[in-house]
Design an enzyme around this catalytic site. Structure first.
Site, PDB file in Angstrom:
ATOM      1  N   ASP A 147       0.826  -1.208   0.000  1.00 36.42           N
ATOM      2  CA  ASP A 147       0.000   0.000   0.000  1.00 36.42           C
ATOM      3  C   ASP A 147       0.863   1.263   0.000  1.00 36.42           C
ATOM      4  OD1 ASP A 147      -2.277   1.599   0.133  1.00 36.42           O
ATOM      5  OD2 ASP A 147      -2.290   1.601   2.317  1.00 36.42           O
TER       6      ASP A 147
ATOM      7  N   GLU B 100       3.971  -7.927   7.124  1.00 35.98           N
ATOM      8  CA  GLU B 100       2.653  -8.498   6.852  1.00 35.98           C
ATOM      9  C   GLU B 100       2.646  -9.614   5.803  1.00 35.98           C
ATOM     10  OE1 GLU B 100      -0.182  -5.364   6.101  1.00 35.98           O
ATOM     11  OE2 GLU B 100      -0.303  -4.869   8.232  1.00 35.98           O
TER      12      GLU B 100
ATOM     13  N   GLU C  14       1.906  -0.791  13.786  1.00 36.63           N
ATOM     14  CA  GLU C  14       0.967   0.018  13.006  1.00 36.63           C
ATOM     15  C   GLU C  14      -0.364   0.058  13.738  1.00 36.63           C
ATOM     16  OE1 GLU C  14       0.309  -0.813   8.883  1.00 36.63           O
ATOM     17  OE2 GLU C  14       2.430  -1.209   8.459  1.00 36.63           O
TER      18      GLU C  14
ATOM     19  N   TYR D 263      -5.803  -2.829  13.325  1.00 31.94           N
ATOM     20  CA  TYR D 263      -6.692  -1.738  12.923  1.00 31.94           C
ATOM     21  C   TYR D 263      -8.099  -1.939  13.464  1.00 31.94           C
ATOM     22  CZ  TYR D 263      -2.948  -0.007  10.003  1.00 31.94           C
ATOM     23  OH  TYR D 263      -1.740   0.495   9.572  1.00 31.94           O
TER      24      TYR D 263
END
Length: 598
Positions: free
Chosen positions: A160, A413, A504, A468
């Protein structure tokens, strides 16, 4: 590979500036055999994508060509002459006049060529550099390229951030003596208040080695002879987070009592250790505060810029942070040097990002995957392993002497839900530890791989987690997100008992968008969400750090999920603070002040 420097025996010449530029085309079959056609110019260092008002250049997939003339200084006669590129993203091919002299795969690490035999002191030569931006199933990072019906190539990838390409860092011409220092490795230890500096020097040619360690006042505090040994520093000044102290190790190659070569390495005396659920620097528990970052600036893309380097570090200091991760690739060496001098702690990461087809451009159906994940091959085969080991090997070789680097991250990831990933990452971690046994190792775990699913966390010294809750999962419901986050973190703690760092966490936020409710995309929601995470962190005994995603807004591939890039920055892309910056500053300066007063 030692970074070029000027010493009593070495010189260097910077080749940055405006270069001729051309895209690969039928009109440019062999650009290294003559001048590039057309009148395009491009600056070095910089990405080329956003420089031109031409979508064909921005969207180009394949090779581009840079070219300039250079002159070897006349005083370099009799020296070895080397050409070094600090990076070429993602593949480089270098030609001097009509002669190929170097090629390299991997877009964020340096490579060089000895061009002594194809140039002459005092004379000009034509330098041509090809750069290929294509990502395939066997590159790091991976991607796919397809050819459309009209003949255009189209690149896709799982990570990303925008696939900026070009000569992102400096190009150097430099000289060394025929007999010269080829490599230096420094490892530091402590025996009470005495600093121990283990050194190992590799030479090209035959000479005696002498070393001396000089403190910041210019006083020689230890000397040694031989290609390897240990220097003792009584009452050593330690390199510490927020309080850097650097010695200079002068390495001399001597023959018949005459100086043949000289090279200097900055040395920070410090120790790093994982003990139980704590991360220790100099024997003291360390709590990471800071960011995941990107090398990303408007117009110049991933091109290194010293002004932004200084400004970003000033913002890191202002907000009270003490660390960052080089997400998701090695940063410019100037960044590492600056962190060494200013006491900023770094988790140094390879460019192994996107090894997960369940994520596309940072977007995934997290809710459907949290129950256990799906199987997948993810290219964890021989070709990927070879490329991945190269990235690990070259990263450690470049950054091994930086005291700011306290941990290596070998991937971001990856699909560690897949059965095949267990053997793959067991091999990667084992290989890395043969290269450097003095620092802890980690990888960054993706949200779809909780503790009962992840196949690779058993190999890591520290658990680095990207989560997240409140954004991709339970978005807009911070009460449920808080419960889900705490439940998962306690499961990690119970299963592993290792230090945990949240590498993150964050929410996309449009600067200037406000609401009195918990409305996603507002500055208030970003602040409230991060404060929720902090409440949970403070309740978890094994928690060793927090690094917000992201330091600043950054560019991504175009699409309906990303409008002008990723907006999770604490600062805007041009480094203006969002409201959350002040909330973080209050928390992190308090953590810093409490440590200083302890």
């Amino acid at each position: 590979m030692l970074k070029p420097q000027i010493t009593a025996t070495r010189e260097k010449l910077n080749l940055d500036g405006i270069w001729s530029f051309a895209l690969e085309s039928t009109d440019v079959p062999k650009p290294w055999t003559g001048a590039l056609p057309g009148k395009l110019d491009a600056p070095v260092p910089a990405s080329y994508n956003d420089l031109f008002a031409d979508s064909k250049i921005r969207d180009h997939v394949g090779w581009v060509w840079y070219q300039r003339t250079a002159r070897v200084p006349r005083g370099w006669a009799g020296e070895r002459i080397l050409l070094r590129l600090d990076s070429a993203t993602h593949e480089g091919a270098v030609y001097v006049n009509d002669t190929p002299v170097a090629s390299h795969e991997g877009g964020y690490l340096p490579f060089e060529a000895d061009i002594t035999d194809v140039v002459s002191a005092g004379e000009e030569f034509r330098l041509t550099v090809g750069v290929n931006n294509m990502l395939t199933a066997s590159t790091i990072p991976p991607g796919t390229v397809k050819t459309l019906s009209d003949g255009r190539k189209q690149q896709s990838y799982m990570h990303d951030f925008y696939n900026f390409a070009g000569l992102h860092r400096s190009v150097w011409l430099y000289s060394v003596p025929a007999t010269h220092v080829d490599d230096v490795t420094v490892i530091t230890r402590l025996d009470g208040t005495t600093g121990l500096v283990d050194y190992n020097v590799s030479l090209t040619g035959d000479a005696e080695v002498k070393v001396s360690l000089v403190d910041e006042a210019g006083t020689t505090v230890a000397t040694g002879e031989g290609a390897s040994g240990t220097l003792e520093v009584t009452d050593a000044h330690l390199w510490q987070p927020g309080a850097a102290y650097l010695y200079s190790l002068k390495v001399e190659a001597v023959s018949d009592d005459a100086l043949v070569d000289e090279y200097r390495v900055n040395v920070g005396i410090r120790t790093v250790e994982v003990k139980g659920n704590q991360f220790l620097i100099n024997g003291e528990p360390f709590y990471f505060t800071g960011f995941g970052k990107h090398e990303d600036i408007a117009v110049i893309g991933k091109g290194h810029n010293d002004a932004y380097l200084v400004h970003d570090f000033q913002l890191i200091d202002w907000i009270g942070a003490n660390s960052f991760r080089t997400s998701h690739y090695p940063y410019a060496e100037e960044v590492m040097d600056y962190a060494d001098r200013h006491g900023i702690v770094i988790i140094d990461e390879t460019s192994a990002v996107g090894l997960n087809s369940k994520i596309s451009g940072g977007i995934a159906d997290f809710a459907s995957m949290m129950s256990g994940g799906a199987e997948g091959e993810e290219g964890f085969g021989e070709a990927m392993a070879t490329a991945h080991k190269r990235e690990i090997r070259e990263l450690i070789a470049r950054d091994k002497n930086h005291p700011s680097v306290v941990m290596w991250s070998i991937a971001n990831e990856p699909d560690t839900m897949a059965e095949i990933s267990e053997a793959y990452f067991e091999e990667m971690f084992a290989y890395a530890r043969t290269l450097d046994s003095t620092r802890p190792y980690t990888f960054v775990n993706v949200m779809m791989a909780p503790p009962n699913v992840c196949k690779a966390s058993k190999f890591a010294d520290v658990l680095c987690l990207n989560r997240y809750y409140g954004w991709y999962l339970m978005g807009g419901d911070l009460a449920s997100a808080e419960q889900g986050l705490e439940a998962e973190l306690r499961a990690w703690e119970q299963m592993y008992g290792k230090p945990m760092i949240m590498t993150e966490y964050g929410a996309d936020t449009v600067a200037g968008y406000h609401s009195i409710w918990d409305q996603p995309w507002t500055e208030e929601y970003q602040t409230n969400m991060l404060e929720m995470y902090h409440r949970v962190f403070d309740r978890i005994e094994s928690f060793a750090g927090e690094q917000v995603w992201n330091f600043a807004d950054f560019q991504t591939s175009s699409g309906f999920f990303r409008v002008d890039g990723n907006k999770k920055g604490v600062f805007t892309r041009d480094r203006k603070p969002k409201a959350v910056a002040h909330s973080l500053r209050s928390r992190w300066t308090a953590i810093r002040d409490n440590k200083d007063n302890a």
